[in-house]
Design an enzyme around this catalytic site. Structure first.
Site, PDB file in Angstrom:
ATOM      1  N   THR A  83       0.846  -1.203   0.000  1.00  7.52           N
ATOM      2  CA  THR A  83       0.000   0.000   0.000  1.00  7.52           C
ATOM      3  C   THR A  83       0.877   1.248   0.000  1.00  7.52           C
ATOM      4  O   THR A  83       0.654   2.178  -0.789  1.00  7.52           O
ATOM      5  CB  THR A  83      -0.935  -0.011   1.224  1.00  7.52           C
ATOM      6  OG1 THR A  83      -1.792  -1.158   1.123  1.00  7.52           O
ATOM      7  CG2 THR A  83      -1.786   1.261   1.283  1.00  7.52           C
ATOM      8  N   ASN A 162      -5.799  -9.746  -7.322  1.00  7.75           N
ATOM      9  CA  ASN A 162      -6.041 -10.443  -6.054  1.00  7.75           C
ATOM     10  C   ASN A 162      -7.461 -10.980  -5.945  1.00  7.75           C
ATOM     11  O   ASN A 162      -7.688 -11.972  -5.277  1.00  7.75           O
ATOM     12  CB  ASN A 162      -5.728  -9.518  -4.866  1.00  7.75           C
ATOM     13  CG  ASN A 162      -6.385  -8.167  -4.985  1.00  7.75           C
ATOM     14  OD1 ASN A 162      -6.227  -7.466  -5.989  1.00  7.75           O
ATOM     15  ND2 ASN A 162      -7.135  -7.788  -3.984  1.00  7.75           N
ATOM     16  N   GLN A 190       0.938  -9.707  -5.887  1.00 10.67           N
ATOM     17  CA  GLN A 190       0.545 -11.115  -5.924  1.00 10.67           C
ATOM     18  C   GLN A 190       1.489 -11.977  -6.751  1.00 10.67           C
ATOM     19  O   GLN A 190       1.391 -13.204  -6.708  1.00 10.67           O
ATOM     20  CB  GLN A 190      -0.879 -11.255  -6.501  1.00 10.67           C
ATOM     21  CG  GLN A 190      -1.971 -10.654  -5.627  1.00 10.67           C
ATOM     22  CD  GLN A 190      -2.279 -11.503  -4.394  1.00 10.67           C
ATOM     23  OE1 GLN A 190      -1.783 -12.624  -4.230  1.00 10.67           O
ATOM     24  NE2 GLN A 190      -3.090 -10.957  -3.502  1.00 10.67           N
ATOM     25  N   SER A 210       5.163  -6.777  -1.561  1.00 14.74           N
ATOM     26  CA  SER A 210       4.854  -6.839  -0.138  1.00 14.74           C
ATOM     27  C   SER A 210       5.367  -8.132   0.480  1.00 14.74           C
ATOM     28  O   SER A 210       5.381  -9.172  -0.183  1.00 14.74           O
ATOM     29  CB  SER A 210       3.328  -6.765   0.024  1.00 14.74           C
ATOM     30  OG  SER A 210       2.979  -6.876   1.390  1.00 14.74           O
ATOM     31  N   HIS A 212       4.035  -9.889   3.204  1.00 15.00           N
ATOM     32  CA  HIS A 212       3.101 -10.864   3.764  1.00 15.00           C
ATOM     33  C   HIS A 212       2.294 -11.640   2.722  1.00 15.00           C
ATOM     34  O   HIS A 212       1.521 -12.519   3.074  1.00 15.00           O
ATOM     35  CB  HIS A 212       2.168 -10.216   4.802  1.00 15.00           C
ATOM     36  CG  HIS A 212       1.061  -9.373   4.243  1.00 15.00           C
ATOM     37  ND1 HIS A 212      -0.250  -9.791   4.260  1.00 15.00           N
ATOM     38  CD2 HIS A 212       1.061  -8.161   3.669  1.00 15.00           C
ATOM     39  CE1 HIS A 212      -1.012  -8.842   3.722  1.00 15.00           C
ATOM     40  NE2 HIS A 212      -0.237  -7.840   3.364  1.00 15.00           N
ATOM     41  N   THR A 251      13.471   5.096  10.748  1.00 16.65           N
ATOM     42  CA  THR A 251      14.384   4.005  11.093  1.00 16.65           C
ATOM     43  C   THR A 251      13.916   2.719  10.422  1.00 16.65           C
ATOM     44  O   THR A 251      12.737   2.374  10.494  1.00 16.65           O
ATOM     45  CB  THR A 251      14.440   3.827  12.619  1.00 16.65           C
ATOM     46  OG1 THR A 251      14.855   5.065  13.187  1.00 16.65           O
ATOM     47  CG2 THR A 251      15.416   2.723  13.012  1.00 16.65           C
ATOM     48  N   CYS A 337     -17.067  -5.229  -0.924  1.00 12.38           N
ATOM     49  CA  CYS A 337     -15.850  -4.425  -0.998  1.00 12.38           C
ATOM     50  C   CYS A 337     -15.123  -4.532   0.326  1.00 12.38           C
ATOM     51  O   CYS A 337     -15.645  -5.031   1.308  1.00 12.38           O
ATOM     52  CB  CYS A 337     -16.187  -2.961  -1.208  1.00 12.38           C
ATOM     53  SG  CYS A 337     -17.144  -2.673  -2.669  1.00 12.38           S
TER      54      CYS A 337
END
Ligand code: PLP
Length: 397
Positions: A83, A162, A190, A210, A212, A251, A337
């Site tokens: 994101t 996705n 994805q 990403s 995860h 950081t 949604c």
């Protein structure tokens, strides 16, 4: 019953939502652990040995991600996830384009990160064209070519959808954007590590990924930013201590970034075998559902799709009721949604799915940990649940 990994295959519930998130692979967790309590220092500045160790770990992860993309390590900016990467790509590049009106092109089947970000940017100086897609959810390269205007600066597209799983062929689109001097940003969240994309052969300039979604930790991701031919300049969204060459201050999340690098390396290693296995399991379930459930449709492209991704629409069924009827299966509904807003999702609307099918759309996301026994178990449960929810007289055929 005991599965091949020595665990009970009928354990409940069965996780089948790998396109929403994936578990951290134990190998990845092991790689991360020393960076919490031992090598915990702030990697910047490099004043002492602790900092240098943390810095080395960050740079190793940066090289790992760059190598997978065929990029230079300098071209990788670590972020808090896809994101943020998408927002940095769109907002960061737009704010550098300078004076005058700017036009951006995207598609109607993008992730909310892209669509909501562009909604927020839309205004006097930013014009956005959202292109329609075919019934598989693909935007035509010719539609992109004809939407490009003199003030078009960027095209942003999702690689693997996705919601419905369809893959967008990037190379033909990249050839157009490169030739017309327009930047191309890809949301590869994805597909990263699974379906290779290369900055030169596919001609993209920015790419979001990403942790995860690839068996790495949450809250970490990266943005690829092309450094030459053309050099892409980004105005940061987060200002501070000039981390990441000033492109993203704060950081660095050392354990997260180490986990991202380890997860990506592992995912690439596993990809050839894993992709074939997942495709086999997905087709096995698809065939069984088509044979066992009347008035069922498979959504998205049947072959050009994410390997473990199955999206099905079942006429006359409410996805919510179906999910409630299979409490042992962790699947997701395709009709609502994000944030539970009622009505078909923007993706199902974009592919022109009629409401009576859209409300009965579910997504099954098969992943690394799923066994064939689990898929068979899930398939049987789904077929039984659908039959029990459907009054006999509504059955077609
Ligand atoms: C999950 C996902 C995102 C958002 O990623 P986060 O790291 O959770 O912010 C963006 N695009 C696609 C295609 C996704 O599947």
């Amino acid at each position: 019953m005991i599965g091949p990994e020595g665990r009970t295959v009928t354990r409940q519930p069965i996780y089948l939502d790998h396109h929403a998130s994936t578990p951290v692979d134990p190998f990845v967790l092991e790689a991360m652990l020393p960076y919490f309590c031992e090598t915990f220092a702030n990697p910047q500045p490099l004043g002492h040995a602790f900092a240098r160790q943390a810095h080395h770990a960050i740079e190793k992860a940066r090289r790992q991600i760059a190598a997978i993309l065929g990029a230079h390590p300098e071209e990788i900016v670590f972020t808090s996830g896809a994101t943020e990467s998408i927002n940095l790509a769109l907002q960061g590049a737009l704010r550098r384009f300078g004076a005058g009106r700017v036009h951006i092109i995207t598609s109607a089947v993008e992730h909310a990160a892209t669509l909501r970000c562009l909604d927020a940017l839309r205004g006097d100086l930013v014009d956005v064209t959202v292109l329609g897609v075919d019934d598989a959810g693909r935007v035509a390269p010719e539609a992109i070519a004809s939407a490009i205007r003199p003030d078009t600066r960027m095209v942003s597209l999702i690689h693997g959808n996705n919601e419905i799983g369809t893959l967008t062929p990037i190379a033909p689109i990249g050839a157009i954007t490169r030739q017309r001097g327009v930047l191309l940003h890809i949301d590869a969240t994805q597909t990263f590590c699974r379906i290779p994309l290369h900055p030169d052969t596919d001609c993209f300039d920015l790419l979001s990924l990403s942790g995860h979604k690839i068996y790495g930790p949450k809250g970490v991701g990266a943005l690829y930013v092309r450094r030459r031919n053309p050099r892409v300049a980004l105005e940061p969204m987060v200002y501070g201590g000039e981390h990441e060459r000033g492109r993203r201050s704060g950081t660095l999340n050392v354990p997260g970034i180490v986990g991202l690098g380890a997860a990506a390396t592992l995912a690439v290693e596993k990809a050839p075998e894993e992709r074939q296995r997942l495709r086999g399991l997905r087709e096995r379930m698809a065939e069984a559902l088509l044979a066992g459930v009347p008035a069922l449709r498979i959504l998205g492209d049947r072959t050009q799709r994410l390997d473990g991704h199955l999206s099905v629409a079942i006429q006359g069924i409410q996805a919510g009721a179906l999910m409630a009827a299979v409490p042992n299966l962790a699947i997701s509904a395709g009709a609502t949604c994000a944030a539970g807003k009622p009505g078909p999702s923007h993706v199902l609307q974009a592919i022109g799915l009629e409401p009576e099918w859209a409300t009965g759309t579910i997504r099954v996301g098969i992943g690394r940990g799923n066994t064939q026994a689990e898929i068979d178990h899930a398939t049987t449960d789904l077929i039984q649940a659908i039959a029990s929810l459907r009054p006999a007289h509504t059955l077609l055929g």
